[in-house]
Write a protein that holds these residues in place. Structure first.
Motif, PDB file in Angstrom:
ATOM      1  N   ALA A  64       0.832  -1.209   0.000  1.00 19.23           N
ATOM      2  CA  ALA A  64       0.000   0.000   0.000  1.00 19.23           C
ATOM      3  C   ALA A  64       0.868   1.261   0.000  1.00 19.23           C
ATOM      4  O   ALA A  64       0.535   2.245  -0.672  1.00 19.23           O
ATOM      5  N   ASP A  65       1.980   1.239   0.748  1.00 13.88           N
ATOM      6  CA  ASP A  65       2.895   2.397   0.780  1.00 13.88           C
ATOM      7  C   ASP A  65       3.569   2.609  -0.573  1.00 13.88           C
ATOM      8  O   ASP A  65       3.801   3.740  -0.995  1.00 13.88           O
ATOM      9  N   GLU A  66       3.910   1.527  -1.251  1.00  8.91           N
ATOM     10  CA  GLU A  66       4.698   1.591  -2.474  1.00  8.91           C
ATOM     11  C   GLU A  66       3.855   1.822  -3.725  1.00  8.91           C
ATOM     12  O   GLU A  66       4.364   2.354  -4.712  1.00  8.91           O
ATOM     13  N   ALA A  67       2.577   1.411  -3.710  1.00  5.21           N
ATOM     14  CA  ALA A  67       1.725   1.440  -4.902  1.00  5.21           C
ATOM     15  C   ALA A  67       1.658   2.822  -5.543  1.00  5.21           C
ATOM     16  O   ALA A  67       1.851   3.844  -4.891  1.00  5.21           O
ATOM     17  N   GLY A  68       1.388   2.811  -6.847  1.00  4.40           N
ATOM     18  CA  GLY A  68       1.313   4.057  -7.609  1.00  4.40           C
ATOM     19  C   GLY A  68       2.708   4.631  -7.758  1.00  4.40           C
ATOM     20  O   GLY A  68       3.595   4.020  -8.323  1.00  4.40           O
ATOM     21  N   LYS A  69       2.887   5.828  -7.206  1.00  2.00           N
ATOM     22  CA  LYS A  69       4.223   6.440  -7.206  1.00  2.00           C
ATOM     23  C   LYS A  69       4.764   6.541  -5.784  1.00  2.00           C
ATOM     24  O   LYS A  69       5.770   7.204  -5.541  1.00  2.00           O
ATOM     25  N   GLY A  70       4.129   5.828  -4.846  1.00  2.00           N
ATOM     26  CA  GLY A  70       4.589   5.838  -3.461  1.00  2.00           C
ATOM     27  C   GLY A  70       6.004   5.317  -3.308  1.00  2.00           C
ATOM     28  O   GLY A  70       6.753   5.757  -2.435  1.00  2.00           O
ATOM     29  N   TRP A  71       6.398   4.387  -4.181  1.00  2.00           N
ATOM     30  CA  TRP A  71       7.752   3.825  -4.139  1.00  2.00           C
ATOM     31  C   TRP A  71       8.804   4.907  -4.308  1.00  2.00           C
ATOM     32  O   TRP A  71       9.916   4.794  -3.781  1.00  2.00           O
ATOM     33  N   ALA A  72       8.474   5.975  -5.034  1.00  2.00           N
ATOM     34  CA  ALA A  72       9.440   7.045  -5.301  1.00  2.00           C
ATOM     35  C   ALA A  72       9.828   7.789  -4.024  1.00  2.00           C
ATOM     36  O   ALA A  72      10.874   8.437  -3.983  1.00  2.00           O
ATOM     37  N   LEU A  73       9.023   7.665  -2.971  1.00  2.00           N
ATOM     38  CA  LEU A  73       9.366   8.301  -1.689  1.00  2.00           C
ATOM     39  C   LEU A  73      10.597   7.655  -1.062  1.00  2.00           C
ATOM     40  O   LEU A  73      11.226   8.240  -0.182  1.00  2.00           O
ATOM     41  N   SER A  74      10.945   6.446  -1.527  1.00  2.00           N
ATOM     42  CA  SER A  74      12.140   5.771  -1.017  1.00  2.00           C
ATOM     43  C   SER A  74      13.390   6.118  -1.820  1.00  2.00           C
ATOM     44  O   SER A  74      14.491   5.677  -1.484  1.00  2.00           O
ATOM     45  N   LEU A  75      13.221   6.904  -2.877  1.00  2.00           N
ATOM     46  CA  LEU A  75      14.372   7.321  -3.672  1.00  2.00           C
ATOM     47  C   LEU A  75      15.126   8.442  -2.957  1.00  2.00           C
ATOM     48  O   LEU A  75      14.533   9.227  -2.209  1.00  2.00           O
ATOM     49  N   HIS A  76      16.419   8.538  -3.235  1.00  2.00           N
ATOM     50  CA  HIS A  76      17.213   9.659  -2.725  1.00  2.00           C
ATOM     51  C   HIS A  76      16.608  10.939  -3.304  1.00  2.00           C
ATOM     52  O   HIS A  76      16.222  10.973  -4.478  1.00  2.00           O
ATOM     53  N   PRO A  77      16.525  12.015  -2.527  1.00  2.00           N
ATOM     54  CA  PRO A  77      15.914  13.254  -3.032  1.00  2.00           C
ATOM     55  C   PRO A  77      16.499  13.741  -4.364  1.00  2.00           C
ATOM     56  O   PRO A  77      15.761  14.257  -5.202  1.00  2.00           O
ATOM     57  N   ASP A  78      17.797  13.562  -4.570  1.00  2.00           N
ATOM     58  CA  ASP A  78      18.420  14.008  -5.822  1.00  2.00           C
ATOM     59  C   ASP A  78      18.054  13.115  -7.004  1.00  2.00           C
ATOM     60  O   ASP A  78      18.268  13.501  -8.157  1.00  2.00           O
ATOM     61  N   ASP A  79      17.519  11.931  -6.739  1.00  2.39           N
ATOM     62  CA  ASP A  79      17.228  10.969  -7.799  1.00  2.39           C
ATOM     63  C   ASP A  79      15.749  10.870  -8.149  1.00  2.39           C
ATOM     64  O   ASP A  79      15.401  10.241  -9.154  1.00  2.39           O
ATOM     65  N   ILE A  80      14.887  11.478  -7.347  1.00  2.00           N
ATOM     66  CA  ILE A  80      13.436  11.337  -7.578  1.00  2.00           C
ATOM     67  C   ILE A  80      13.052  11.824  -8.967  1.00  2.00           C
ATOM     68  O   ILE A  80      12.479  11.069  -9.766  1.00  2.00           O
ATOM     69  N   GLU A  81      13.345  13.073  -9.279  1.00  2.55           N
ATOM     70  CA  GLU A  81      12.926  13.644 -10.563  1.00  2.55           C
ATOM     71  C   GLU A  81      13.545  12.917 -11.755  1.00  2.55           C
ATOM     72  O   GLU A  81      12.818  12.515 -12.674  1.00  2.55           O
ATOM     73  N   PRO A  82      14.883  12.702 -11.777  1.00  2.00           N
ATOM     74  CA  PRO A  82      15.447  11.996 -12.941  1.00  2.00           C
ATOM     75  C   PRO A  82      14.907  10.580 -13.112  1.00  2.00           C
ATOM     76  O   PRO A  82      14.653  10.144 -14.238  1.00  2.00           O
ATOM     77  N   CYS A  83      14.702   9.866 -12.017  1.00  2.56           N
ATOM     78  CA  CYS A  83      14.198   8.493 -12.111  1.00  2.56           C
ATOM     79  C   CYS A  83      12.761   8.481 -12.623  1.00  2.56           C
ATOM     80  O   CYS A  83      12.424   7.706 -13.522  1.00  2.56           O
ATOM     81  N   LEU A  84      11.917   9.350 -12.071  1.00  4.71           N
ATOM     82  CA  LEU A  84      10.527   9.404 -12.524  1.00  4.71           C
ATOM     83  C   LEU A  84      10.441   9.840 -13.990  1.00  4.71           C
ATOM     84  O   LEU A  84       9.580   9.355 -14.731  1.00  4.71           O
ATOM     85  N   GLU A  85      11.345  10.720 -14.420  1.00  7.72           N
ATOM     86  CA  GLU A  85      11.379  11.121 -15.831  1.00  7.72           C
ATOM     87  C   GLU A  85      11.722   9.932 -16.723  1.00  7.72           C
ATOM     88  O   GLU A  85      11.128   9.768 -17.793  1.00  7.72           O
ATOM     89  N   GLN A  86      12.681   9.098 -16.295  1.00  8.14           N
ATOM     90  CA  GLN A  86      13.060   7.922 -17.079  1.00  8.14           C
ATOM     91  C   GLN A  86      11.898   6.931 -17.169  1.00  8.14           C
ATOM     92  O   GLN A  86      11.642   6.358 -18.236  1.00  8.14           O
ATOM     93  N   VAL A  87      11.201   6.738 -16.056  1.00  5.75           N
ATOM     94  CA  VAL A  87      10.048   5.830 -16.046  1.00  5.75           C
ATOM     95  C   VAL A  87       8.956   6.370 -16.980  1.00  5.75           C
ATOM     96  O   VAL A  87       8.399   5.624 -17.789  1.00  5.75           O
TER      97      VAL A  87
END
Length: 186
Positions: A34-57
């Motif tokens: 439930a925590d990870e579903a949708g884009k919740g998993w991105a909350l576990s990314l390093h702050p500097d990596d959230i935007e670039p990773c979500l852009e790649q996805v």
């Protein structure tokens, strides 16, 4: 099957939202589905990596193509680990795009080794010890294109490329330094 390997496995839908995480992923992050579903998993990314990773996805989802990126993911103990994050397009029976099936591998040891090598290279460069032959040495003369240099005891030494010596490098490696010097000066 997906819970028995070392990979963190996930599935996304055609909208790019992740909907399935294997047991290994949940143990790694210490979070629930439930925590990870949708884009919740991105909350576990390093702050500097959230935007670039979500852009790649988002890009891989929009283009319905293979996804591969490297990012840092927070482990259950709070430590960020370097992760190779990859996904392969899933297609339905009619060829319709269903999302991605993906896996993540912890590549932290590899990243740490790369950083250590780069640090050592920089340290050697600062110390001036990066493969620079001593000035005036036969190696420096050869590197400058000279055909002769001053050898031991002031003798002139002819510098030749391995192919000009009949490719004797392997044979030369078997000789002691004194035998090699005698042979070259003869």
């Amino acid at each position: 099957i997906t819970d028995n390997g070392h990979s963190l496995i996930w599935l996304s839908g055609p909208d790019g939202h992740l909907s399935y995480f294997n047991k290994r992923w949940l143990e790694f992050t210490g979070r629930s589905i439930a925590d990870e579903a949708g884009k919740g998993w991105a909350l576990s990314l390093h702050p500097d990596d959230i935007e670039p990773c979500l852009e790649q996805v988002a890009k891989a989802t929009a283009n319905r193509e293979f996804l591969s990126t490297v990012c840092r993911l927070r482990r259950h103990d709070g430590a960020f680990r370097w992760i190779l994050f990859e996904g392969t397009p899933r297609l339905g029976p009619e060829g319709e795009f269903l999302g991605h099936v993906g896996h993540c591998l912890d590549i932290t040891p590899l990243k740490l080794a790369e950083e250590a090598l780069e640090d050592e290279r920089e340290r050697l460069e600062r110390a001036g010890k990066v493969a620079q032959p001593p000035p005036g040495s036969a190696l420096a003369a050869a590197g400058a294109g000279a055909s002769e240099a001053e050898g031991p005891g002031g003798r002139r030494v002819t510098l030749t490329a391995p192919e000009e010596r009949g490719g004797r490098l392997a044979k030369d490696a078997e000789l002691s330094p004194s035998e090699l010097a005698k042979q070259k000066l003869a």
